[in-house]
Design a protein around this motif. Structure first.
Motif, short mmCIF file in Angstrom:
data_model
loop_
_atom_site.label_atom_id
_atom_site.label_comp_id
_atom_site.label_asym_id
_atom_site.label_seq_id
_atom_site.Cartn_x
_atom_site.Cartn_y
_atom_site.Cartn_z
N UNK A 186 0.83 -1.19 0.00
CA UNK A 186 0.00 0.00 0.00
C UNK A 186 0.87 1.26 0.00
N UNK A 187 1.95 1.22 0.77
CA UNK A 187 2.86 2.37 0.81
C UNK A 187 3.53 2.58 -0.55
N UNK A 188 3.87 1.49 -1.23
CA UNK A 188 4.46 1.60 -2.57
C UNK A 188 3.50 2.32 -3.50
N UNK A 189 2.24 1.91 -3.48
CA UNK A 189 1.24 2.54 -4.36
C UNK A 189 1.05 4.01 -3.98
N UNK A 207 4.30 6.01 -5.09
CA UNK A 207 4.69 6.04 -6.50
C UNK A 207 3.59 6.53 -7.43
N UNK A 208 2.35 6.19 -7.13
CA UNK A 208 1.25 6.52 -8.03
C UNK A 208 0.40 7.70 -7.55
N UNK A 213 1.36 10.88 -17.71
CA UNK A 213 1.42 9.46 -17.41
C UNK A 213 2.59 8.80 -18.13
N UNK A 214 2.82 9.22 -19.37
CA UNK A 214 3.95 8.69 -20.12
C UNK A 214 5.27 9.03 -19.48
N UNK A 215 5.38 10.24 -18.93
CA UNK A 215 6.59 10.67 -18.25
C UNK A 215 6.84 9.85 -16.99
N UNK A 216 5.78 9.57 -16.25
CA UNK A 216 5.91 8.76 -15.04
C UNK A 216 6.47 7.39 -15.37
N UNK A 217 5.91 6.76 -16.38
CA UNK A 217 6.35 5.42 -16.76
C UNK A 217 7.76 5.44 -17.33
N UNK A 218 8.07 6.49 -18.10
CA UNK A 218 9.43 6.60 -18.67
C UNK A 218 10.47 6.76 -17.57
N UNK A 250 10.12 2.76 -14.96
CA UNK A 250 9.44 1.71 -15.71
C UNK A 250 8.76 0.70 -14.81
N UNK A 251 9.25 0.53 -13.59
CA UNK A 251 8.64 -0.43 -12.68
C UNK A 251 7.21 -0.05 -12.33
N UNK A 252 6.91 1.25 -12.38
CA UNK A 252 5.55 1.69 -12.08
C UNK A 252 4.56 1.07 -13.07
N UNK A 253 5.02 0.88 -14.31
CA UNK A 253 4.16 0.29 -15.33
C UNK A 253 3.78 -1.15 -14.99
#
Length: 216
Positions: free
Chosen positions: A63-66, A69-70, A99-104, A107-110
């Protein structure tokens, strides 16, 4: 036992964000069920007891990770999309670009959507947490952009709830693909460019027809 790289050269007391980074990597690469607290501790270069100083259990750690990071990025998007003077098409572009910048940048967030989808049936409480904290807020973001565009006459009248699902689907699919079948492709997916294509297609489908002028 999972084989995460050892980082014992780090100081004994790692910061919580270092533990979260290790947890994100272990969860995404190995799955929630297969990851143990000691695996995360080893990857962060600390003892398991240190991890428990910050997080009561594995569920709270995920839960803390989410949340770290998100959710901060979702909050940023909510602020960006609060600009009611901006064209809806521009707000949609910003939404996808952010959103694209976050994933770029990470990448683990994806890998989080794939992780959560895979664990829905085994850990319904975690799934409910992700649904309420991430999915529902994401849906509201897209719905607000659509409602804004319809009110301005930019977008054609449509069923917003259905359109939200259609718009979110290619984004989620792209993220899942990056952590599944993309590994077999010769050329890695360029997620920001993929989202550019999604934007172009969505805008064509959303745009209100231009009234025809009087023929001279």
């Amino acid at each position: 036992m999972l084989c995460c790289p050892q980082r014992w050269s780090r100081r004994k007391q790692a910061r919580p964000e270092e533990i979260l980074a290790a947890a994100l990597e272990c969860f995404v690469k190995h799955g929630y069920s297969a990851t143990r607290m000691e695996d995360i501790a080893k990857h962060a270069g600390v003892t398991k007891g240190t991890v428990y100083l910050y997080y009561a259990n594995k569920e709270e750690l995920l839960k803390a990770v989410v949340r770290e990071t998100l959710l901060p990025r979702v909050a940023e998007l909510e602020q960006v999309l609060n600009d009611t003077d901006c064209a809806a098409s521009e707000l949609l572009r910003r939404l996808l670009q952010q959103w694209g910048t976050l994933v770029r940048d990470n990448d683990l967030v994806a890998g989080l959507p794939k992780l959560m989808i895979g664990e829905v049936s085994n850990f319904p409480e975690l799934a409910r947490f992700y649904y309420e904290e991430v999915i529902c807020r994401g849906r509201r973001l897209v719905a607000n952009v659509l409602a804004h565009g319809i009110a301005r006459g930019e977008f054609r009248s449509l069923n917003i709830n259905q359109a939200v699902e259609v718009m979110i689907a290619p984004v989620i699919m792209g993220m899942i693909w990056q952590h599944s079948f993309a590994h077999f492709e010769a050329k890695p997916m360029d997620f920001p460019h993929y989202l550019d294509a999604v934007y172009d297609i969505l805008l064509c489908g959303l745009s209100a027809p231009v009234p025809s002028g009087n023929s001279q």
